[in-house]
Design an enzyme around this catalytic site. Structure first.
Site, PDB file in Angstrom:
ATOM      1  N   SER A 118      34.863   6.203  70.222  1.00 13.04           N
ATOM      2  CA  SER A 118      34.413   7.306  71.047  1.00 13.04           C
ATOM      3  C   SER A 118      35.546   8.069  71.711  1.00 13.04           C
ATOM      4  CB  SER A 118      33.358   6.717  72.040  1.00 13.04           C
ATOM      5  OG  SER A 118      32.298   6.227  71.474  1.00 13.04           O
ATOM      6  N   HIS A 139      34.092  10.199  64.097  1.00 11.45           N
ATOM      7  CA  HIS A 139      33.225   9.958  65.060  1.00 11.45           C
ATOM      8  C   HIS A 139      31.789  10.509  64.841  1.00 11.45           C
ATOM      9  CE1 HIS A 139      32.057  10.456  69.726  1.00 11.45           C
ATOM     10  NE2 HIS A 139      31.913   9.259  69.364  1.00 11.45           N
ATOM     11  N   GLU A 151      32.889  14.422  64.323  1.00  8.96           N
ATOM     12  CA  GLU A 151      34.180  14.602  64.765  1.00  8.96           C
ATOM     13  C   GLU A 151      35.192  13.881  63.837  1.00  8.96           C
ATOM     14  OE1 GLU A 151      34.198  15.804  69.329  1.00  8.96           O
ATOM     15  OE2 GLU A 151      34.241  13.510  68.941  1.00  8.96           O
ATOM     16  N   ASN A 189      32.697  14.026  73.457  1.00  5.70           N
ATOM     17  CA  ASN A 189      32.352  13.147  74.744  1.00  5.70           C
ATOM     18  C   ASN A 189      33.388  13.556  75.671  1.00  5.70           C
ATOM     19  OD1 ASN A 189      30.892  11.387  73.572  1.00  5.70           O
ATOM     20  ND2 ASN A 189      32.451  10.110  72.871  1.00  5.70           N
TER      21      ASN A 189
END
Ligand code: 3HC
Length: 282
Positions: A118, A139, A151, A189
């Site tokens: 993450s 990701h 990602e 994130n």
């Protein structure tokens, strides 16, 4: 190189989801975790999700065909023949490095290593291997079968070849890719998790109830679910680890995790997966 077989290491929520979309896309998948109960549980979650998709005509082939492409194992069984590995184990850099170091001994030298981290450093994970050019971040987002985005994160040494291959594999899984330079928490994130953390501060300060905070963000900002319901979906333990990475890496106090988040994790209220987080689940 053409990727035919993918190993997914870690059969939690994310690993199960990644194994599912990989098998649905036609790849042969080896799904691995440390204990047979974990992979069995993952397999039943995959079946449930595939049945939902099949009922809506959103699955190519039958549920059984897709499941037939997933082999579940414990440990490193079968890893010597795979073309690509996606790790989705716990968000702990030392554990991820140890895993890649081990796999580096077992897998073919051409095999590519992807991390579903993450927000941890791909460069650092790559440094534990003799193939840093073949290590990259991919990701995915939770729930993996539904969320469109991956990602793709290039570490310091990631080659163009590895990058192109990772993009191709994600696109074959039906995902849309954004390209990200390595930085703590990448793009989504970095923006999303502090927003959720802020919602937890708002709750902690007694400014509004969990229901009203979520209603506010759904109706006032058009989010599909509120930030606290999303926290329960992601898992409060994951959220805390991700927030701590951002805080540690930047040293910026604006990223300090909300004490209420820490307290809930200590109490074992981790969200949907434990039946209790900001809300209760059956
Ligand atoms: N498998 C298959 N289908 C699923 C599914 C699953 N696991 N979960 C949901 N669905 C499908 C449902 O069947 C339904 O399909 P339909 O519209 O065709 O009937 C659709 O998704 C919507 O599901 P629900 O009606 O049950 O519930 P919602 O309307 O609340 O939608 C949601 C669920 C899609 C998860 C929605 O709440 C949402 O978009 N939430 C935000 C998710 C998000 O932001 N994720 C990112 C988290 S951050 C992250 O993962 C990064 C990590 O590093 C922390």
């Amino acid at each position: 190189m053409e990727v035919k077989t993918i190993a997914v290491v870690g059969a939690g929520t994310m690993g199960a989801g990644i194994a599912q979309v990989a098998a649905a896309a036609g790849f042969k998948v080896i799904l691995s975790d440390v204990a047979p109960e974990i992979v069995e549980k993952a397999l039943s979650r995959i079946r449930e999700s595939l049945e939902r998709l099949a009922a809506k005509g959103k699955l190519r082939g039958s549920v059984e065909e897709v499941l037939g492409r997933i082999e579940t194992v414990t440990g490193y069984s079968g890893m010597e023949g795979v073309d690509l590995v996606i790790e989705a184990i716990v968000e702990d850099i030392e554990k991820k490095k140890a895993l890649f170091k081990e796999l580096d001994q077992i897998c073919r030298p051409e095999a590519v290593f992807c991390s579903n981290t993450s927000g941890l450093s791909i460069t650092e994970m790559a440094s534990a291997t003799r193939r840093p050019d073949k290590v990259i971040g991919t990701h995915f987002f939770n729930p993996v079968p539904v969320m469109q985005l991956v990602e793709v994160i290039r570490g310091e040494e990631t080659s163009d070849e590895t990058y192109s291959l990772a993009v191709k594999v994600c696109e074959k899984m039906g995902k849309t890719v954004i390209t990200v330079k390595e930085a703590p928490l990448f793009v989504v994130n970095r923006i999303l998790v502090p927003m959720i953390n802020e919602a937890i501060f708002v709750l902690q300060e007694g400014i509004a109830s969990a229901e009203d905070i979520d209603k506010g963000m759904k109706l006032g900002a058009n989010h599909p679910i509120g930030p606290l319901a999303l926290a329960d979906l992601i898992g409060l333990d994951v959220l805390l680890m991700v927030m701590e990475t951002l805080y540690r890496e930047t040293g910026d106090s604006k990223y300090r995790p909300a004490p209420l988040l820490r307290k809930m994790v200590r109490a074992g209220h981790l969200g949907r997966k434990t039946g209790r987080g900001f809300y209760r689940y059956n």
